[in-house]
Motif scaffolding. Sequence first.
Motif, PDB file in Angstrom:
ATOM      1  N   PHE A 257       0.813  -1.219   0.000  1.00 22.95           N
ATOM      2  CA  PHE A 257       0.000   0.000   0.000  1.00 22.95           C
ATOM      3  C   PHE A 257       0.843   1.264   0.000  1.00 22.95           C
ATOM      4  O   PHE A 257       0.518   2.232  -0.687  1.00 22.95           O
ATOM      5  N   ASP A 258       1.943   1.286   0.738  1.00 21.40           N
ATOM      6  CA  ASP A 258       2.826   2.442   0.673  1.00 21.40           C
ATOM      7  C   ASP A 258       3.418   2.601  -0.721  1.00 21.40           C
ATOM      8  O   ASP A 258       3.490   3.713  -1.259  1.00 21.40           O
ATOM      9  N   TYR A 259       3.850   1.477  -1.310  1.00 22.47           N
ATOM     10  CA  TYR A 259       4.456   1.564  -2.636  1.00 22.47           C
ATOM     11  C   TYR A 259       3.422   2.003  -3.679  1.00 22.47           C
ATOM     12  O   TYR A 259       3.697   2.864  -4.525  1.00 22.47           O
ATOM     13  N   SER A 260       2.228   1.424  -3.625  1.00 20.00           N
ATOM     14  CA  SER A 260       1.184   1.793  -4.577  1.00 20.00           C
ATOM     15  C   SER A 260       0.831   3.271  -4.455  1.00 20.00           C
ATOM     16  O   SER A 260       0.678   3.980  -5.455  1.00 20.00           O
ATOM     17  N   ALA A 261       0.696   3.739  -3.223  1.00 17.94           N
ATOM     18  CA  ALA A 261       0.373   5.147  -3.009  1.00 17.94           C
ATOM     19  C   ALA A 261       1.481   6.056  -3.514  1.00 17.94           C
ATOM     20  O   ALA A 261       1.226   7.126  -4.072  1.00 17.94           O
ATOM     21  N   ALA A 267      -6.721   4.146  -4.443  1.00 23.33           N
ATOM     22  CA  ALA A 267      -6.897   3.215  -3.334  1.00 23.33           C
ATOM     23  C   ALA A 267      -7.633   1.943  -3.746  1.00 23.33           C
ATOM     24  O   ALA A 267      -7.317   0.849  -3.279  1.00 23.33           O
ATOM     25  N   ALA A 268      -8.615   2.073  -4.612  1.00 26.82           N
ATOM     26  CA  ALA A 268      -9.411   0.915  -5.023  1.00 26.82           C
ATOM     27  C   ALA A 268      -8.593  -0.113  -5.789  1.00 26.82           C
ATOM     28  O   ALA A 268      -8.991  -1.271  -5.904  1.00 26.82           O
ATOM     29  N   TYR A 269      -7.457   0.306  -6.339  1.00 23.47           N
ATOM     30  CA  TYR A 269      -6.651  -0.594  -7.178  1.00 23.47           C
ATOM     31  C   TYR A 269      -5.315  -0.958  -6.535  1.00 23.47           C
ATOM     32  O   TYR A 269      -4.476  -1.592  -7.174  1.00 23.47           O
ATOM     33  N   GLN A 270      -5.125  -0.586  -5.297  1.00 20.00           N
ATOM     34  CA  GLN A 270      -3.882  -0.929  -4.599  1.00 20.00           C
ATOM     35  C   GLN A 270      -3.940  -2.391  -4.164  1.00 20.00           C
ATOM     36  O   GLN A 270      -4.677  -2.745  -3.246  1.00 20.00           O
ATOM     37  N   ALA A 271      -3.185  -3.229  -4.824  1.00 16.79           N
ATOM     38  CA  ALA A 271      -3.209  -4.666  -4.559  1.00 16.79           C
ATOM     39  C   ALA A 271      -1.889  -5.280  -5.005  1.00 16.79           C
ATOM     40  O   ALA A 271      -1.149  -4.696  -5.810  1.00 16.79           O
ATOM     41  N   SER A 272      -1.620  -6.466  -4.485  1.00 11.79           N
ATOM     42  CA  SER A 272      -0.337  -7.111  -4.789  1.00 11.79           C
ATOM     43  C   SER A 272      -0.266  -7.660  -6.200  1.00 11.79           C
ATOM     44  O   SER A 272       0.809  -8.078  -6.649  1.00 11.79           O
ATOM     45  N   ASP A 273      -1.393  -7.675  -6.930  1.00 15.19           N
ATOM     46  CA  ASP A 273      -1.350  -8.134  -8.327  1.00 15.19           C
ATOM     47  C   ASP A 273      -1.477  -6.972  -9.310  1.00 15.19           C
ATOM     48  O   ASP A 273      -1.670  -7.182 -10.504  1.00 15.19           O
ATOM     49  N   ASP A 278       3.809  -5.868  -9.603  1.00 11.83           N
ATOM     50  CA  ASP A 278       4.544  -6.906 -10.329  1.00 11.83           C
ATOM     51  C   ASP A 278       5.910  -6.382 -10.780  1.00 11.83           C
ATOM     52  O   ASP A 278       6.925  -7.086 -10.695  1.00 11.83           O
ATOM     53  N   HIS A 279       5.933  -5.146 -11.271  1.00 14.63           N
ATOM     54  CA  HIS A 279       7.203  -4.566 -11.726  1.00 14.63           C
ATOM     55  C   HIS A 279       8.193  -4.452 -10.572  1.00 14.63           C
ATOM     56  O   HIS A 279       9.358  -4.858 -10.686  1.00 14.63           O
ATOM     57  N   SER A 299       0.666  -7.732   1.276  1.00 14.98           N
ATOM     58  CA  SER A 299      -0.557  -8.211   1.914  1.00 14.98           C
ATOM     59  C   SER A 299      -1.777  -7.743   1.146  1.00 14.98           C
ATOM     60  O   SER A 299      -1.682  -6.949   0.210  1.00 14.98           O
ATOM     61  N   THR A 300      -2.936  -8.226   1.584  1.00 16.93           N
ATOM     62  CA  THR A 300      -4.215  -7.675   1.149  1.00 16.93           C
ATOM     63  C   THR A 300      -4.889  -7.033   2.353  1.00 16.93           C
ATOM     64  O   THR A 300      -4.770  -7.523   3.479  1.00 16.93           O
ATOM     65  N   ASN A 301      -5.594  -5.916   2.113  1.00 15.65           N
ATOM     66  CA  ASN A 301      -6.299  -5.248   3.215  1.00 15.65           C
ATOM     67  C   ASN A 301      -7.789  -5.584   3.226  1.00 15.65           C
ATOM     68  O   ASN A 301      -8.560  -4.986   3.980  1.00 15.65           O
ATOM     69  N   VAL A 302      -8.191  -6.567   2.409  1.00 16.19           N
ATOM     70  CA  VAL A 302      -9.580  -7.038   2.414  1.00 16.19           C
ATOM     71  C   VAL A 302      -9.696  -8.093   3.513  1.00 16.19           C
ATOM     72  O   VAL A 302      -9.164  -9.199   3.381  1.00 16.19           O
TER      73      VAL A 302
END
Length: 429
Positions: A257-261, A267-273, A278-279, A299-302
């Motif tokens: 989540f830190d990396y995605s942000a 936020a809706a698309y922050q996920a490990s896939d 992947d990059h 991790s997943t936050n769901v």
Amino acid sequence: MGQQEQVATSLAGAVSEGISASLAPVDADLERRYPGDPGTRQPVHTVYVPGEVFQADTIRSWGDKALAALDEHAPDATSFAKAVGLSDELAEPVYARVRAKLEREPIEDLRVDFEDGYKGKDEDQDAARAARLIVEAYDNGTAAPYMGIRMKCMESPVRDRGIRTLDVFLSGLMEAGGLPEGMVLTLPKVTYTEQVTAMVRLVEEFEKARGLEAGRIGFEIQIETSQSILAADGTATVARMIEAAEGRATGLHYGTFDYSACLGVSAAYQASDHPAADHAKAIMQVAAAGTGVRVSDGSTNVLPVGSTAHVHEAWKLHYGLTRRALARAYYQGWDMHPAHIPTRYAAVFAFYREGFEAAGKRLAAYANQVDGDVMDEPATAKALSGYLLRGLDCGALDIAEVARLTGLTRADLEGFSSPRRAALTASTQ
């Protein structure tokens, strides 16, 4: 015997000697930078627990809550298999092993968190208490195989607090009897190699202050910023961080989540896939290959909470993400809630059990030099044996069933997998 072939050569022995001499620095550098797998068990997950929440019964409590989630939302193998998508063939053995694992060893790696998850009022006291409880857990046999803390990062606003917390924690361990073999430290939000160098200097000074063997304390590096993947000069920062750790880096942990942000992912698309994830992990994986530094997924936050329908939906997501990571050779990830643990182990156990027979037969054929429809090489034997060893370490496989299928002992598997692993086992016997 036929006539012996006459062998002709043209080069003087001095040519080979000269080439070897010229490559000696390269040989030494290869050995230093790429020593191979450390030969130790890698946990399948890391569980984060806030420092103010961590208690003596935390590990057992997580196991009990995970079992309760199964009892409420999937009380039998059929319902659990349907929820996550397990095959009929694997449903019973995986479900039974998951429940047994939750009873025996619910958490493989626990990190007491003093960074993002920490909301305590007295960090000194919480860090000291964490040290005491961890030593007590190792002494009474209730510890996870790996335990430690995540300190605050080396950025200026929190640097002094992070250093003090690390000092309090490590000093507490020493006062209570010494550093446990399974101790792990995590350095988060690393952006510059100089921050890794600072961490090296910090633990060096602690080793000197306490009379510890040089190099005793290692640490994980969390990859949570774009700068940790690509530096301003275009180089792969993470590779430089491994070098800067001077042999102390044990893992690279991706922070979903830190990396995605950091990259501006909504936020809706922050996920490990996510493609950005992947990059980053692909760069981490290549940088770490052969160095002995292991890569962990995020991790997943769901969360699997609420109605059974929602729990099943969250379980299916977590199961799928874990299986996806395993296929990409990310053998570790983060779990954020007790109800994530059943699907973590289900995905891991299914991964090893469904490929067990094929891998075992291929390795047995290689070991016995039996011709088949696949021509395997030493590198493949290394991968096959590594696969079986990981399955054994986590409880997906039993050594008796592996021996029946392959005719090989654990020592045989370790010999194929890693000279360092084989030597480590031999030294403990």
